[in-house]
Enzyme design. Structure first.
Site, PDB file in Angstrom:
ATOM      1  N   GLY A  33      25.159  71.791 100.714  1.00  0.00           N
ATOM      2  CA  GLY A  33      26.447  72.483 100.738  1.00  0.00           C
ATOM      3  C   GLY A  33      26.397  73.757 101.557  1.00  0.00           C
ATOM      4  O   GLY A  33      25.495  73.956 102.369  1.00  0.00           O
ATOM      5  N   HIS A  36      28.073  74.582 107.512  1.00  0.00           N
ATOM      6  CA  HIS A  36      28.411  75.279 108.757  1.00  0.00           C
ATOM      7  C   HIS A  36      28.453  74.242 109.877  1.00  0.00           C
ATOM      8  O   HIS A  36      28.278  73.036 109.624  1.00  0.00           O
ATOM      9  CB  HIS A  36      27.396  76.396 109.038  1.00  0.00           C
ATOM     10  CG  HIS A  36      25.967  75.961 108.922  1.00  0.00           C
ATOM     11  ND1 HIS A  36      25.404  75.020 109.771  1.00  0.00           N
ATOM     12  CD2 HIS A  36      24.986  76.296 108.042  1.00  0.00           C
ATOM     13  CE1 HIS A  36      24.146  74.825 109.445  1.00  0.00           C
ATOM     14  NE2 HIS A  36      23.865  75.575 108.382  1.00  0.00           N
ATOM     15  N   HIS A  39      25.871  71.434 110.041  1.00  0.00           N
ATOM     16  CA  HIS A  39      26.115  70.263 109.187  1.00  0.00           C
ATOM     17  C   HIS A  39      27.205  69.375 109.784  1.00  0.00           C
ATOM     18  O   HIS A  39      27.112  68.154 109.764  1.00  0.00           O
ATOM     19  CB  HIS A  39      26.579  70.694 107.788  1.00  0.00           C
ATOM     20  CG  HIS A  39      25.579  71.516 107.027  1.00  0.00           C
ATOM     21  ND1 HIS A  39      25.727  72.864 106.817  1.00  0.00           N
ATOM     22  CD2 HIS A  39      24.427  71.163 106.425  1.00  0.00           C
ATOM     23  CE1 HIS A  39      24.714  73.313 106.110  1.00  0.00           C
ATOM     24  NE2 HIS A  39      23.898  72.312 105.858  1.00  0.00           N
ATOM     25  N   GLY A 150      18.989  67.219 110.127  1.00  0.00           N
ATOM     26  CA  GLY A 150      18.930  68.150 111.255  1.00  0.00           C
ATOM     27  C   GLY A 150      17.499  68.376 111.718  1.00  0.00           C
ATOM     28  O   GLY A 150      16.569  68.413 110.911  1.00  0.00           O
ATOM     29  N   LYS A 152      16.492  71.111 112.861  1.00  0.00           N
ATOM     30  CA  LYS A 152      16.051  72.484 112.580  1.00  0.00           C
ATOM     31  C   LYS A 152      14.938  72.449 111.534  1.00  0.00           C
ATOM     32  O   LYS A 152      13.975  73.177 111.614  1.00  0.00           O
ATOM     33  CB  LYS A 152      17.207  73.366 112.103  1.00  0.00           C
ATOM     34  CG  LYS A 152      16.763  74.822 112.039  1.00  0.00           C
ATOM     35  CD  LYS A 152      17.836  75.733 111.537  1.00  0.00           C
ATOM     36  CE  LYS A 152      17.953  75.709 110.037  1.00  0.00           C
ATOM     37  NZ  LYS A 152      16.807  76.212 109.292  1.00  0.00           N
ATOM     38  N   SER A 189      22.289  78.225 106.504  1.00  0.00           N
ATOM     39  CA  SER A 189      23.017  78.891 105.411  1.00  0.00           C
ATOM     40  C   SER A 189      22.344  80.212 105.052  1.00  0.00           C
ATOM     41  O   SER A 189      22.999  81.143 104.584  1.00  0.00           O
ATOM     42  CB  SER A 189      23.054  77.989 104.182  1.00  0.00           C
ATOM     43  OG  SER A 189      23.699  76.784 104.515  1.00  0.00           O
TER      44      SER A 189
END
Ligand code: PAF
Length: 286
Positions: A33, A36, A39, A150, A152, A189
């Site tokens: 959740g 951003h 996502h 992702g 990242k 986040s």
């Protein structure tokens, strides 16, 4: 226009997905959740690869260590739902902790050491065990054809690739590229933990590792000592910019070599560094 349906129980989600299974493909985008644009880019990828998109939103307690930010991790279900509805997501799965973990802590584990104890695993020794169990559960609950993560969280993706191979999940994994702010900071986040001054320093992390990646590209593959010297110089430069480096490593892209001495052609530079209260992750494929 399709509507986005939010479900909170495993049974309700299974029942909702069942009728689609024979005709349609299903993609899962697991998240915690506080969504951003990083996502959202994964959701867009999921939509390109499947007919039905399920996004899970679950702040998974088993992947947080003692003293980490489980309690303060931002929970923004309403705003997340609006974003996902605008993207035409079919189902949001937002279970409670009790729904996901009948016993807490769960007595079942799926990962056994190896790369989960290295890199981020050194300062967060239980983190990937928690990721392993929750992702395995989500895969069993949703039974997607495709799952999108992702890049990242490069180590997380490498571990999940291994998990899919080892447990014979019939799921195609897709790694979405890192989405950055204009000044180069990887979206996360946890960036909201940065003060204004830290936020202005934060993009330097990517500048340093991009520069290292460029230098590595130009270095002949057998110059191992010079490669280590470049890595050390970059670590010093990152620390001097105001970060506290947790690790800076250069590995082959499945993360199996544990130092930069091997001679593979495809590398990845991986960094984790503290900036105030935020532990920032970034990477750059070479
Ligand atoms: O990357 C994340 O947000 C989480 O680690 C994941 C994959 C959703 C598991 O909780």
């Amino acid at each position: 226009m399709s509507t986005t349906i939010t479900l909170t129980t495993i049974e309700a989600l299974r029942n909702a997905l069942q009728p689609h299974r024979s005709q349609k493909t299903i993609a899962l985008v697991p998240t915690m959740g506080n969504l951003h644009q990083g996502h959202i880019s994964l959701v867009k990828l999921a939509k390109q690869h499947a007919d039905i998109v399920v996004v899970s939103i679950f702040v998974n307690p088993t992947q947080f260590g003692v003293g980490e930010d489980l309690d303060s991790y931002p929970r923004t279900l309403e705003a997340d739902t609006e974003l996902l509805a605008a993207e035409g997501v079919d189902y949001i799965f937002a279970p409670t902790v009790e729904e996901m973990y009948p016993l807490m802590p769960p007595p079942t584990q799926v990962l056994a050491g190896s790369i989960s104890q290295q890199l981020c695993g050194q300062s967060r020794p239980t983190h990937f065990d928690g990721v392993g169990i929750v992702v395995t559960k989500l895969f069993n609950i949703v039974q997607p054809n495709v799952a999108v993560f992702g890049k990242k969280d490069y180590q997380q993706l490498a571990i999940i690739k291994q998990l899919v191979r080892d447990l014979s999940f019939d799921i195609k994994l897709i790694g979405g590229p890192i989405i950055r702010t204009e000044d180069g900071l990887a979206l996360s986040s946890r960036n909201q933990y940065l003060t204004e001054q830290e936020r202005s320093i934060a993009p330097l992390l990517n500048k340093h590792i991009s520069q290292l990646a460029d230098q590595l590209r130009q270095l002949p593959i057998d110059q191992i000592e010079q490669r280590f010297a470049l890595i050390n110089d970059t670590k010093t430069a990152i620390n001097q910019s105001g970060f506290e480096v947790d690790y800076l490593e250069v590995r082959n892209q499945d993360l199996t070599n544990i130092d930069a001495s091997a001679t593979e052609k495809a590398w990845v530079v991986l960094v984790a560094a503290w900036l105030g209260k935020a532990r920032l992750l970034d990477n750059q494929e070479v």
